[in-house]
Design an enzyme around this catalytic site. Structure first.
Site, PDB file in Angstrom:
ATOM      1  N   TYR A   1       0.836  -1.198   0.000  1.00  6.01           N
ATOM      2  CA  TYR A   1       0.000   0.000   0.000  1.00  6.01           C
ATOM      3  C   TYR A   1       0.875   1.255   0.000  1.00  6.01           C
ATOM      4  O   TYR A   1       0.490   2.299   0.513  1.00  6.01           O
ATOM      5  CB  TYR A   1      -0.923   0.007   1.220  1.00  6.01           C
ATOM      6  CG  TYR A   1      -1.980  -1.078   1.227  1.00  6.01           C
ATOM      7  CD1 TYR A   1      -2.218  -1.867   0.107  1.00  6.01           C
ATOM      8  CD2 TYR A   1      -2.746  -1.320   2.352  1.00  6.01           C
ATOM      9  CE1 TYR A   1      -3.180  -2.849   0.115  1.00  6.01           C
ATOM     10  CE2 TYR A   1      -3.717  -2.312   2.371  1.00  6.01           C
ATOM     11  CZ  TYR A   1      -3.931  -3.080   1.247  1.00  6.01           C
ATOM     12  OH  TYR A   1      -4.890  -4.066   1.255  1.00  6.01           O
TER      13      TYR A   1
ATOM     14  N   LYS B   1       6.249 -13.841   4.505  1.00  9.78           N
ATOM     15  CA  LYS B   1       6.375 -14.753   3.362  1.00  9.78           C
ATOM     16  C   LYS B   1       7.789 -14.621   2.802  1.00  9.78           C
ATOM     17  O   LYS B   1       8.009 -14.509   1.600  1.00  9.78           O
ATOM     18  CB  LYS B   1       5.313 -14.421   2.295  1.00  9.78           C
ATOM     19  CG  LYS B   1       5.188 -15.454   1.183  1.00  9.78           C
ATOM     20  CD  LYS B   1       4.749 -16.827   1.641  1.00  9.78           C
ATOM     21  CE  LYS B   1       4.601 -17.759   0.438  1.00  9.78           C
ATOM     22  NZ  LYS B   1       4.361 -19.161   0.858  1.00  9.78           N
TER      23      LYS B   1
ATOM     24  N   ASP C   1       0.614 -18.095   4.416  1.00 10.53           N
ATOM     25  CA  ASP C   1      -0.391 -18.996   3.851  1.00 10.53           C
ATOM     26  C   ASP C   1      -0.785 -20.090   4.844  1.00 10.53           C
ATOM     27  O   ASP C   1      -1.974 -20.324   5.089  1.00 10.53           O
ATOM     28  CB  ASP C   1       0.082 -19.586   2.520  1.00 10.53           C
ATOM     29  CG  ASP C   1       1.548 -19.977   2.518  1.00 10.53           C
ATOM     30  OD1 ASP C   1       2.211 -19.859   3.555  1.00 10.53           O
ATOM     31  OD2 ASP C   1       2.033 -20.400   1.449  1.00 10.53           O
TER      32      ASP C   1
ATOM     33  N   ASP D   1      -4.202  -6.777   6.472  1.00  8.66           N
ATOM     34  CA  ASP D   1      -5.520  -6.396   5.980  1.00  8.66           C
ATOM     35  C   ASP D   1      -6.356  -7.640   5.695  1.00  8.66           C
ATOM     36  O   ASP D   1      -7.503  -7.771   6.132  1.00  8.66           O
ATOM     37  CB  ASP D   1      -5.359  -5.552   4.707  1.00  8.66           C
ATOM     38  CG  ASP D   1      -6.646  -4.857   4.299  1.00  8.66           C
ATOM     39  OD1 ASP D   1      -7.652  -4.959   5.018  1.00  8.66           O
ATOM     40  OD2 ASP D   1      -6.643  -4.211   3.231  1.00  8.66           O
TER      41      ASP D   1
ATOM     42  N   ASP E   1      -9.594  -9.122   8.103  1.00  9.70           N
ATOM     43  CA  ASP E   1     -10.927  -9.251   7.517  1.00  9.70           C
ATOM     44  C   ASP E   1     -11.386 -10.705   7.553  1.00  9.70           C
ATOM     45  O   ASP E   1     -12.553 -11.001   7.854  1.00  9.70           O
ATOM     46  CB  ASP E   1     -10.930  -8.738   6.081  1.00  9.70           C
ATOM     47  CG  ASP E   1     -11.075  -7.224   5.991  1.00  9.70           C
ATOM     48  OD1 ASP E   1     -10.939  -6.560   7.036  1.00  9.70           O
ATOM     49  OD2 ASP E   1     -11.313  -6.712   4.894  1.00  9.70           O
TER      50      ASP E   1
END
Length: 332
Positions: free
Chosen positions: A124, A169, A200, A224, A228
């Site tokens: 972002y 990751k 993951d 994010d 969620d």
């Protein structure tokens, strides 16, 4: 307290007034500063947020925010990204805990964890190149950005169970190696028990066994998505509050979006906004009042006072009214 109030777009114009009614019930000394931001303002003026708006927000102690609609228009300036960068609110805090009478996908209530998300860089970053045949977004991970979010997470962990999970990751995305190394060192320096997991496999573990986790720190996009996703554990995004914390400013908002499909129907769930208000009060030092707000929310849910998304029959404003009335009775 000088509080900027941004209703925003869609259901933001419904859930924020419900939460403000709850705030008013506490009879605190609050100067409210309404600020219009978002898609509706962009349609009228061509700007979703202006330099003058940023000045106004900076003049306030904190910001209470509803939700904004972000259209697929390259000329639209993201309100949230702009505020986070201009006010340098680097830590996004999303507590995930079950609420009484509400069951998520596991039907269990033995979890209570917090996702601490770096809030100003990563994917972002806003550094993008849009082309006809290829488009690029630059993922920015800095030592300073990683250090301060890791230190914030460690401070939070020490106030809870002194356990930290670093999610990354780095086996594929090499920029994550810096984030991982810096976060590990911050945990060592703070004396916090820590381990790391790949995002993951962690996502699977978080959904299947959330009780194993307490404080989780990760980069912007991963945080994010994971936060969620965690809404499924508690019963929906309409129940998740969040905070954006910086060195000088703070910003509080429900996790859900503007939900234009149900805007104006009076059925949006205000619980996330009211719990965001609770986080705002905690940040400001009003711990007793924050505890009363949480108590009032729990009492309302135990009485079956909820909106249709939770199987209830109450409107957005009615839920706010009942929670506010409980608080008034409680503090009399």
């Amino acid at each position: 307290m000088k509080l900027a109030i941004v209703e925003g777009d869609g259901v933001g114009k419904e859930v924020i007034p419900a939460a403000i009614e709850v705030l008013d019930a506490l009879c605190l000394d609050v100067e409210k500063v309404p600020v219009e931001l978002g898609y509706g303002k962009w349609e009228k003026t061509g700007s979703a947020i202006t330099d003058e708006d940023i000045v106004t927000l900076k003049e306030c102690d904190c910001v209470f925010f509803g939700a904004v609609t972000t259209p697929p228009d390259p000329n639209y300036k993201s309100v949230l990204l702009t505020i986070r960068k201009e006010l340098d609110m680097y830590a996004n805090i999303r507590p995930i805990r079950p609420l009484p009478g509400v069951h998520g996908i596991l039907g269990r209530s033995n979890f209570n964890f917090v996702i601490v998300r770096e809030n100003t860089e990563g994917l972002y970053s806003g550094i993008e190149e849009i082309g006809e045949n290829a488009s690029y977004t630059k993922r920015v991970i800095t030592k300073e950005g990683s250090r301060r979010i890791a230190e914030y997470a460690c401070k939070l962990a020490k106030s809870r169970q002194n356990e930290l999970i670093i999610v990354h990751k780095s086996n594929v995305i090499k920029s994550d190696r810096l984030f991982l190394d810096v976060s590990r060192q911050a945990a060592i320096d703070a004396g916090v028990v820590h381990r790391d997991e790949l995002v993951d496999s962690f996502a699977y573990n978080l959904i299947t066994s959330p009780w194993k986790y307490d404080v989780i720190v990760t980069t912007n996009l991963f945080g994010d998505i994971l936060s969620d996703m965690s809404g499924a554990l508690v019963g929906g995004l309409g129940l998740l509050p969040s905070a954006n914390i910086g060195t000088k400013h703070a910003f509080f908002e429900p996790v859900h979006g503007s939900a234009p499909d149900i805007a104006g129907e009076g059925i949006a769930n205000p619980i996330a906004a009211i719990l965001s208000l609770k986080m705002l009060l905690e940040w400001h030092g009003n711990l007793a009042e924050a505890a009363i707000v949480e108590e009032a929310v729990d009492a309302a849910l135990n009485m079956g006072v909820c909106t249709p998304d939770l199987g209830g029959k109450y409107t957005t404003s009615e839920v706010g009214d009942i929670i506010a009335q409980y608080i008034k009775t409680r503090i009399e």
